[in-house]
Design an enzyme around this catalytic site. Structure first.
Site, PDB file in Angstrom:
ATOM      1  N   SER A  24       0.793  -1.168   0.128  1.00 18.68           N
ATOM      2  CA  SER A  24      -0.128  -0.094  -0.086  1.00 18.68           C
ATOM      3  C   SER A  24       0.800   1.385   0.057  1.00 18.68           C
ATOM      4  CB  SER A  24      -0.930  -0.108   1.119  1.00 18.68           C
ATOM      5  OG  SER A  24      -1.935  -1.112   1.111  1.00 18.68           O
ATOM      6  N   THR A  69      -5.789  -3.267   8.462  1.00 22.22           N
ATOM      7  CA  THR A  69      -5.693  -4.558   8.131  1.00 22.22           C
ATOM      8  C   THR A  69      -5.582  -5.510   9.333  1.00 22.22           C
ATOM      9  OG1 THR A  69      -4.155  -6.149   6.605  1.00 22.22           O
ATOM     10  CG2 THR A  69      -3.105  -4.606   8.224  1.00 22.22           C
ATOM     11  N   LYS A  73      -9.229  -4.717  11.987  1.00 24.39           N
ATOM     12  CA  LYS A  73     -10.407  -4.269  11.328  1.00 24.39           C
ATOM     13  C   LYS A  73     -11.755  -4.112  11.943  1.00 24.39           C
ATOM     14  CE  LYS A  73      -9.026  -6.187   6.805  1.00 24.39           C
ATOM     15  NZ  LYS A  73      -9.664  -6.895   5.659  1.00 24.39           N
ATOM     16  N   ASN A  94     -11.973  -1.167   6.617  1.00 25.06           N
ATOM     17  CA  ASN A  94     -10.566  -1.353   6.290  1.00 25.06           C
ATOM     18  C   ASN A  94     -10.066  -0.091   5.642  1.00 25.06           C
ATOM     19  OD1 ASN A  94     -11.933  -1.318   3.907  1.00 25.06           O
ATOM     20  ND2 ASN A  94     -10.658  -2.680   2.867  1.00 25.06           N
ATOM     21  N   GLY A 133     -17.091 -19.617   1.969  1.00 23.97           N
ATOM     22  CA  GLY A 133     -16.169 -19.057   2.659  1.00 23.97           C
ATOM     23  C   GLY A 133     -17.057 -18.136   3.589  1.00 23.97           C
ATOM     24  N   ALA A 134     -16.794 -17.598   4.885  1.00 21.79           N
ATOM     25  CA  ALA A 134     -17.465 -16.691   5.640  1.00 21.79           C
ATOM     26  C   ALA A 134     -16.381 -15.907   6.299  1.00 21.79           C
ATOM     27  CB  ALA A 134     -18.429 -17.343   6.550  1.00 21.79           C
ATOM     28  N   GLY A 135     -15.219 -15.885   6.070  1.00 17.68           N
ATOM     29  CA  GLY A 135     -14.074 -14.921   6.870  1.00 17.68           C
ATOM     30  C   GLY A 135     -14.296 -13.687   6.469  1.00 17.68           C
ATOM     31  N   GLY A 136     -12.974 -12.857   6.612  1.00 15.21           N
ATOM     32  CA  GLY A 136     -13.313 -11.236   6.510  1.00 15.21           C
ATOM     33  C   GLY A 136     -13.726 -11.006   5.110  1.00 15.21           C
ATOM     34  N   ALA A 137     -12.914 -11.580   4.233  1.00 17.30           N
ATOM     35  CA  ALA A 137     -13.230 -11.332   2.622  1.00 17.30           C
ATOM     36  C   ALA A 137     -14.570 -11.720   2.086  1.00 17.30           C
ATOM     37  CB  ALA A 137     -11.976 -11.845   1.568  1.00 17.30           C
TER      38      ALA A 137
HETATM   39  P1  NAD Z   1     -10.224 -15.470   6.926  1.00 18.40           P
HETATM   40  O1  NAD Z   1      -9.118 -16.118   7.909  1.00 18.40           O
HETATM   41  O2  NAD Z   1     -11.070 -14.468   7.504  1.00 18.40           O
HETATM   42  O3  NAD Z   1     -11.218 -16.626   6.371  1.00 18.40           O
HETATM   43  C1  NAD Z   1     -10.692 -17.928   6.040  1.00 18.40           C
HETATM   44  C2  NAD Z   1     -11.900 -18.586   5.385  1.00 18.40           C
HETATM   45  O4  NAD Z   1     -11.222 -19.740   4.736  1.00 18.40           O
HETATM   46  C3  NAD Z   1     -12.982 -19.162   6.212  1.00 18.40           C
HETATM   47  O5  NAD Z   1     -14.185 -19.019   5.562  1.00 18.40           O
HETATM   48  C4  NAD Z   1     -12.613 -20.460   6.623  1.00 18.40           C
HETATM   49  O6  NAD Z   1     -13.638 -21.379   6.883  1.00 18.40           O
HETATM   50  C5  NAD Z   1     -12.093 -20.917   5.258  1.00 18.40           C
HETATM   51  N1  NAD Z   1     -11.082 -22.255   5.417  1.00 18.40           N
HETATM   52  C6  NAD Z   1     -10.092 -22.398   6.114  1.00 18.40           C
HETATM   53  N2  NAD Z   1      -9.499 -23.632   6.079  1.00 18.40           N
HETATM   54  C7  NAD Z   1     -10.330 -24.419   5.187  1.00 18.40           C
HETATM   55  C8  NAD Z   1     -10.581 -25.630   4.754  1.00 18.40           C
HETATM   56  N3  NAD Z   1      -9.474 -26.497   5.056  1.00 18.40           N
HETATM   57  N4  NAD Z   1     -11.568 -25.941   3.886  1.00 18.40           N
HETATM   58  C9  NAD Z   1     -12.316 -25.051   3.603  1.00 18.40           C
HETATM   59  N5  NAD Z   1     -12.387 -23.654   3.877  1.00 18.40           N
HETATM   60  C10 NAD Z   1     -11.535 -23.329   4.658  1.00 18.40           C
HETATM   61  O7  NAD Z   1      -9.384 -15.140   5.609  1.00 18.40           O
HETATM   62  P2  NAD Z   1      -9.749 -13.723   4.546  1.00 18.40           P
HETATM   63  O8  NAD Z   1      -8.855 -12.780   5.236  1.00 18.40           O
HETATM   64  O9  NAD Z   1     -11.247 -13.611   4.372  1.00 18.40           O
HETATM   65  O10 NAD Z   1      -8.779 -14.501   3.385  1.00 18.40           O
HETATM   66  C11 NAD Z   1      -9.575 -15.399   2.696  1.00 18.40           C
HETATM   67  C12 NAD Z   1      -8.918 -15.282   1.114  1.00 18.40           C
HETATM   68  O11 NAD Z   1      -9.608 -14.285   0.572  1.00 18.40           O
HETATM   69  C13 NAD Z   1      -7.440 -15.572   1.209  1.00 18.40           C
HETATM   70  O12 NAD Z   1      -7.204 -16.646   0.054  1.00 18.40           O
HETATM   71  C14 NAD Z   1      -7.075 -14.206   0.804  1.00 18.40           C
HETATM   72  O13 NAD Z   1      -5.827 -14.231   0.084  1.00 18.40           O
HETATM   73  C15 NAD Z   1      -8.101 -13.573  -0.120  1.00 18.40           C
HETATM   74  N6  NAD Z   1      -8.350 -12.258   0.045  1.00 18.40           N
HETATM   75  C16 NAD Z   1      -7.762 -11.699  -1.205  1.00 18.40           C
HETATM   76  C17 NAD Z   1      -8.010 -10.237  -1.118  1.00 18.40           C
HETATM   77  C18 NAD Z   1      -7.855  -9.523  -2.723  1.00 18.40           C
HETATM   78  O14 NAD Z   1      -7.758  -8.394  -2.525  1.00 18.40           O
HETATM   79  N7  NAD Z   1      -7.687 -10.357  -3.805  1.00 18.40           N
HETATM   80  C19 NAD Z   1      -8.098  -9.633  -0.268  1.00 18.40           C
HETATM   81  C20 NAD Z   1      -8.593 -10.250   0.962  1.00 18.40           C
HETATM   82  C21 NAD Z   1      -8.578 -11.293   1.018  1.00 18.40           C
END
Ligand code: NAD
Length: 297
Positions: A24, A69, A73, A94, A133-137
């Protein structure tokens, strides 16, 4: 000495830990220089415990804006004065902008993702979307999909701590954007995508867009995918948030079937462009920055 820095230069910054690897500062400082804007952007290594004091500094130094970050967040959303509608639903921000002492928090991951889809000719309006997925992104994307008019959002996640988050996102979207139908389904945690075919089949069959928002596909999970390739169909757009590697196994297999694919790299840039517009009101000089980076490797 950087001749751009003056007695009036406004400060922007990134807060979180670790931040040493962040691209950044280079991206925003190049853009300020390119656009002749009297601002500078630095990265500050701050953990959750330090955020309250860091935020006092933001106010005392009258910082113009910046980013948060991991892992800051969520705490940031409690410290700002106002939240954008998406940041309020997600409960995290963010990006922040300081306007005459009033600090507004935004969540731009989802906006960047949707913007990148649009740049690739894919609109989310009235679409049926499956998202893994249900994490941050993934959460930020789910909320943005609903705000931007997606008809259905079907969330799949393994049974970990993020599954509850998916359920809470479903409740929040249903309350704020009732026209968007949301479902949440548990996936098996497995390295063999064939084991989840039955769970995913019906929703992917009827979907317009499939999104991977998990860490699967990213290094060191780059040999894995959550979706068996038998589930892809030609009308499906397949998008990934993962940008390292540039093409994940899921994207490569979808391409083989003839699906339109959108990788994660554009999301990163899309997000930067959205932030830059919030900071300066201008379009970010993306192509010029990419050229500069390529020439200065
Ligand atoms: P996070 O830790 O908040 O979420 C992780 C997610 O992965 C959860 O939904 C979790 O359940 C899942 N997960 C973990 N292990 C798993 C498994 N063995 N099987 C199935 N699901 C599994 O992470 P985040 O910050 O949300 O990042 C998630 C992805 O998004 C990463 O790959 C990151 O590189 C990508 N991302 C990309 C950008 C971009 O600008 N392109 C920005 C942010 C994040």
């Amino acid at each position: 000495m950087d001749q751009r820095i003056s007695g009036r230069t406004k400060l922007l910054g990134l807060f979180g830990t670790p931040v040493g690897h962040s691209g950044s500062p280079a991206m925003y400082n190049f853009s300020f220089w390119h656009d002749n804007i009297d601002c500078a952007y630095l990265a500050f290594d701050v953990n959750v415990e330090g955020m309250k004091r860091a935020f006092d500094a933001v106010r005392i130094l009258n910082m113009k804006g910046g980013n948060f970050t991991m892992p800051c967040k969520n705490i940031a959303a409690e410290l700002v004065d106002k939240l954008s509608p998406a940041a309020e639903i997600v409960g995290a921000c963010n990006t922040f902008v300081n306007e005459d002492g009033v600090i507004t928090g935004y969540i731009t991951d989802g906006v960047g993702f949707v913007l990148n889809l649009e740049k690739n000719g894919v609109s989310v309006k009235d679409k049926n979307v499956v998202i893994l997925g249900a994490g941050g992104a993934a959460t930020a994307i789910q909320v943005q999909l609903a705000l931007d008019g997606a008809k259905e959002v079907h969330i799949f996640n393994i049974e970990d701590e993020f599954l509850d988050r998916a359920k809470s996102t479903k409740a929040k979207i249903e309350e704020r954007v009732p026209n968007c139908k949301v479902t949440v389904t548990a996936l098996k945690k497995t390295e063999d995508p064939a084991e989840n075919v039955e769970v995913l089949a019906e929703k992917i069959k009827n979907a317009d867009i499939l999104i991977n928002g998990t860490i699967i596909g990213m290094k060191p999970y780059h040999e894995q995918t959550l979706v068996d390739k038998s589930l892809f169909h030609k009308n499906l757009v397949v998008a990934d948030t993962v940008y390292n590697p540039e093409k994940t196994r899921m994207i490569l297999e979808a391409e083989e079937i003839g699906c339109k694919v959108v990788g994660g790299a554009g999301m990163l840039i899309g997000q930067g462009a959205v932030n830059y517009k919030l900071f300066t009101g201008k379009e970010m000089p993306i192509e010029e920055f990419q050229k500069f980076k390529a020439e200065n490797k």
